[in-house]
Design a protein around this motif. Structure first.
Motif, PDB file in Angstrom:
ATOM      1  N   UNK A   1       5.173  14.376  -4.524  1.00 19.69           N
ATOM      2  CA  UNK A   1       3.950  13.589  -4.498  1.00 19.69           C
ATOM      3  C   UNK A   1       3.541  13.242  -3.070  1.00 19.69           C
ATOM      4  N   UNK A   2       4.044  14.012  -2.103  1.00 19.69           N
ATOM      5  CA  UNK A   2       3.740  13.750  -0.698  1.00 19.69           C
ATOM      6  C   UNK A   2       2.231  13.759  -0.463  1.00 19.69           C
ATOM      7  N   UNK A   3       1.752  12.753   0.241  1.00 14.05           N
ATOM      8  CA  UNK A   3       0.332  12.707   0.602  1.00 14.05           C
ATOM      9  C   UNK A   3       0.163  12.018   1.944  1.00 14.05           C
ATOM     10  N   UNK A   4      -0.866  12.420   2.674  1.00 15.97           N
ATOM     11  CA  UNK A   4      -1.097  11.911   4.023  1.00 15.97           C
ATOM     12  C   UNK A   4      -1.330  10.399   4.011  1.00 15.97           C
ATOM     13  N   UNK A   5      -2.137   9.916   3.036  1.00 13.15           N
ATOM     14  CA  UNK A   5      -2.449   8.485   2.962  1.00 13.15           C
ATOM     15  C   UNK A   5      -1.177   7.659   2.799  1.00 13.15           C
ATOM     16  N   UNK A   6      -0.314   8.072   1.858  1.00 14.34           N
ATOM     17  CA  UNK A   6       0.942   7.360   1.623  1.00 14.34           C
ATOM     18  C   UNK A   6       1.837   7.362   2.848  1.00 14.34           C
TER      19      UNK A   6
ATOM     20  N   UNK B   1       9.063   5.336  -1.080  1.00 18.57           N
ATOM     21  CA  UNK B   1       8.758   4.000  -0.536  1.00 18.57           C
ATOM     22  C   UNK B   1      10.034   3.324  -0.043  1.00 18.57           C
ATOM     23  N   UNK B   2      11.090   3.396  -0.871  1.00 23.01           N
ATOM     24  CA  UNK B   2      12.342   2.724  -0.540  1.00 23.01           C
ATOM     25  C   UNK B   2      13.037   3.394   0.641  1.00 23.01           C
TER      26      UNK B   2
ATOM     27  N   UNK C   1       0.840  -1.205   0.000  1.00 24.88           N
ATOM     28  CA  UNK C   1       0.000   0.000   0.000  1.00 24.88           C
ATOM     29  C   UNK C   1       0.876   1.256   0.000  1.00 24.88           C
ATOM     30  N   UNK C   2       1.993   1.194   0.729  1.00 22.25           N
ATOM     31  CA  UNK C   2       2.947   2.316   0.727  1.00 22.25           C
ATOM     32  C   UNK C   2       3.507   2.524  -0.681  1.00 22.25           C
ATOM     33  N   UNK C   3       3.845   1.418  -1.356  1.00 22.47           N
ATOM     34  CA  UNK C   3       4.362   1.504  -2.725  1.00 22.47           C
ATOM     35  C   UNK C   3       3.310   2.073  -3.676  1.00 22.47           C
ATOM     36  N   UNK C   4       2.039   1.672  -3.467  1.00 22.73           N
ATOM     37  CA  UNK C   4       0.954   2.126  -4.343  1.00 22.73           C
ATOM     38  C   UNK C   4       0.682   3.622  -4.193  1.00 22.73           C
ATOM     39  N   UNK C   5       0.915   4.184  -2.997  1.00 22.08           N
ATOM     40  CA  UNK C   5       0.554   5.583  -2.730  1.00 22.08           C
ATOM     41  C   UNK C   5       1.748   6.523  -2.639  1.00 22.08           C
TER      42      UNK C   5
ATOM     43  N   UNK D   1      13.319  13.576   3.040  1.00 28.54           N
ATOM     44  CA  UNK D   1      12.806  13.056   1.773  1.00 28.54           C
ATOM     45  C   UNK D   1      11.283  13.153   1.710  1.00 28.54           C
ATOM     46  N   UNK D   2      10.585  12.770   2.789  1.00 26.69           N
ATOM     47  CA  UNK D   2       9.126  12.853   2.812  1.00 26.69           C
ATOM     48  C   UNK D   2       8.655  14.299   2.682  1.00 26.69           C
ATOM     49  N   UNK D   3       9.330  15.200   3.381  1.00 26.41           N
ATOM     50  CA  UNK D   3       8.902  16.602   3.400  1.00 26.41           C
ATOM     51  C   UNK D   3       8.990  17.235   2.015  1.00 26.41           C
ATOM     52  N   UNK D   4      10.038  16.882   1.265  1.00 24.04           N
ATOM     53  CA  UNK D   4      10.252  17.514  -0.037  1.00 24.04           C
ATOM     54  C   UNK D   4       9.759  16.681  -1.222  1.00 24.04           C
TER      55      UNK D   4
END
Length: 312
Positions: A143-148, A96-97, A86-90, A137-140
């Motif tokens: 395609x950052x999204x809460x669900x992912x 993800x990596x 699910x993490x990879x999908x979103x 990495x997440x912050x920048x």
């Protein structure tokens, strides 16, 4: 010479299969929209079938164990595979990596919190660049999204819990990873079979207009998933932990490059800094852990020598 060639061959295979499975799954989620839990269930079934074939060829032997002993492991196995997918999908392949690298500090935290295990200050310090690198990495990530982010966080927690449990269960039951997987895979598939009709559109999946390419990609993903497990366990059993870690670093870098090329995932400069920090932290962690292990082995040998001298 022949042994070295076999090790190199398996290392190369593991890198190829590990990169292929991530890119295949990302393609399936993006182009087919295949239900995540159903795909994980198919992976488990194919893995179990592959292990049955391996057992027939004496690659490993089955060890009898009570099913109730394996249920917690099977449940956590389901959780980490489903949530990782699910993490990879979103998320992007890179994010993800990078998120998966948080498993190392999380495993250490769980062992300290629940099993009172101690780690050296140097080991703890190597976790800082990993954590900061993932956060950057997440912050920048564009395609950052809460669900992912939620799926990635839950995936790391469940994966860490699974790794801690598996490690303890291996020692407790004296089973190797393939013997554990032989029980985990069918139990996990059965658990997901119950879950699929409740949370996924089964009718829509069945009536989907399946092309030969769609079917081929899903089957390929399942077969590759089995070979990832097979080659990973072979490497763990026949090489050092450092070798396995170094292979992991190589896969980490190649997957980020592969995601950028195949799915046009742009990489911001700040993301590159975060990824670099994470990779530095992982390499330092592997180096410090190997150094600590050598010291423990040396001290153990010295204690044995002293004990032997004392007896004489």
């Amino acid at each position: 010479m022949k042994k070295n060639l076999k090790i190199i061959f398996n290392l190369v295979l593991n890198i190829i299969f590990s990169i292929t499975i991530v890119l295949l799954n990302k393609w399936i989620y993006r182009n087919i929209g295949f239900p995540n839990i159903t795909l994980s269930m198919i992976h488990f079934l194919v893995t179990f079938l592959g292990l049955v074939i391996c057992e027939k060829f004496d690659i490993f032997c089955i060890k009898d164990v009570a099913i109730k002993e394996m249920i917690p492991i099977a449940v956590s196995f389901c959780g980490f595979v489903v949530l990782s997918n699910l993490s990879l999908a979103h998320n992007t392949v890179g994010t993800y990596q990078v998120a998966k690298m948080l498993t190392t500090p999380c495993v250490i935290f769980l062992q300290i919190l629940f099993y009172k295990k101690s780690f050296s200050l140097l080991v703890k310090l190597t976790l800082l660049p990993i954590i900061f690198g993932v956060i950057i990495n997440f912050y920048y990530d564009i395609q950052f999204n809460i669900t992912g982010t939620i799926y990635a966080t839950l995936g790391v927690l469940i994966t860490s819990l699974y790794q801690v449990w598996v490690n303890r269960k291996q020692m407790e039951l004296q089973m190797d990873p393939m013997q554990l997987l032989y029980y985990q895979a069918p139990l996990s598939a059965a658990l997901l079979l119950v879950l699929v009709p409740i949370v996924e559109p089964v009718q829509q999946t069945i009536t989907h207009s399946w092309s030969y390419m769609d079917i081929l990609m899903v089957l390929s993903s399942s077969v590759v998933s089995f070979f990832v497990n097979l080659t990973s366990y072979w490497i763990i059993g026949h090489t050092s932990p450092l070798t396995y870690n170094m292979v992991g670093h190589g896969k980490f870098c190649l997957l980020i490059i592969g995601g950028s090329i195949m799915f046009n995932e742009s990489l911001e400069f700040n993301q590159a800094i975060g990824i670099t920090l994470t990779l530095i932290g992982i390499v330092l962690y592997a180096h410090v852990k190997m150094k600590d292990n050598r010291i423990i082995i040396r001290e153990s040998c010295n204690d044995e020598e002293k004990s032997f001298v004392h007896k004489i």
